[in-house]
Design an enzyme around this catalytic site. Sequence first.
Site: not given
Lengths: 406, 83
Positions: A185, A213, A244
Amino acid sequence: MALLDKYAPVAEQYRQLELAGANPFNVTFDEVLSPTEALIAGRKTLLLGTNNYLGLTYDPAVVEAAVAATRAAGTGTTGSRIANGSYGGHKRLEAALAEFYGRRHGLVFSTGYQANLGIISALAGKGDHLLLDADSHASIYDGSRLGYAQVTRFRHNSPDDLANRLRRLADEPGDKVIIVEGIYSMLGDTAPLREFAAVKREYGAYLVVDEAHSLGVLGETGRGLAEREGVEADVDFIVGTFSKSLGGVGGFCVTDMEGADILRVVSRPYMFTASLPPGVIAATEAALHELRAQPELQARLNANALRLYRGLEALGFALGPEPSPVVSAIMPSPEAAFGFWAALLEAGLYTNVSLPPATPKGLALLRSSVSAAHTPAQIDRAVALFAEVGQALGLLAGAPGLAAAR
Amino acid sequence: MSDQANEIRETIFSTLRAALPQDRPLSDSTHIIEDLGLDSVAVMDFVMEIEDKLDITVPLDKIAEVVTLGDLIATVQRLKQAA
């Protein structure tokens, strides 16, 4: 000595940022307008630091699912699944996640952070060994502290170093569990997963991949790095987040491991917390449906990511090693990162500041994240603002400050 | 003081000197975080170098117990003997 005096040095830094009127760790969005715009301090601001990769937070089907589930089942579950029961939605979402990944079991946690805490602390017990990539997220480190296994770090993205450490541990009893991430990240780099999988096989270890991610970002169907690299069969557990690409909050784990349901009664971060509310669960299931139904979102996201990466690269910024939806510009110092961040915000662009020890190698980062919801024009505007501010602050290519940081 | 302890001390001190941005006096009583200004990740990175030079594993919970360079030398010596 007062209780909080131990934090005096960091409190002073925080106070200085507040005094300067630009504290990246204390930003309020007065009004959020869309996945890519908000009002901050009365100004319409372009958002380039939200991790809202697929831009699904305002998707009509996702919003409607949340509203309908809230009306039908209420605002909260008011308890944990173990003590107070699961709702049908929890079970349906777990089945949907397992089906998406082609795995037998799916477990839902109340946050992505807790998913790592819950899985890592439960998988490796006393006498076992956890091997963590050095650049692992804080939730992975914290999960390793919650359990009773011995914890060893290996050099970031180095299969050779992992192999060397497994060799040193070869004569020690106990299971060996390796933890890596799909996309890291801070710098947006991916793990060499095929090589890690080979080391895992060679030493008879288990492999956990955190795709927080990379879900919706990598792989033909958006399952993440393990799918892209063709090594899903070698990955024993996939951990991820709803906050996310799926635009909600919560975490999950999927696996084929026999008997994995026992984790529900041995994983403390799963057991001793309230379960996700019906609205969040329904929105997440709807978002997962949209992720699968709209592969063009992933294509648009990665086109935007490449556009930002190439744009900042052309300006001369030192960036992470590969294009990804996380695009971090390496700053010469924390002060430069704060100054750059504040000037961008003033100009109407919101990014993130990341500092050591949250960053690798002591780097100060001005971190951006891209969304499928950004228009190419918005990306171009962001690049133009980086150019303008970089010029004004003397932080463009060739400037002594930036050269020193490389 | 055994030869092994001296050898470990020399390895730790030279690794640390190479890692620190400026020269600082090092002794067994040096506090790794307070005196050297290293953050938690920098300490783990530095210990990783030591692990490779001495071919040992220093688990993270052992690092958490270490306060001074003397503690680190003692911890490494125990691990080296156990290896």
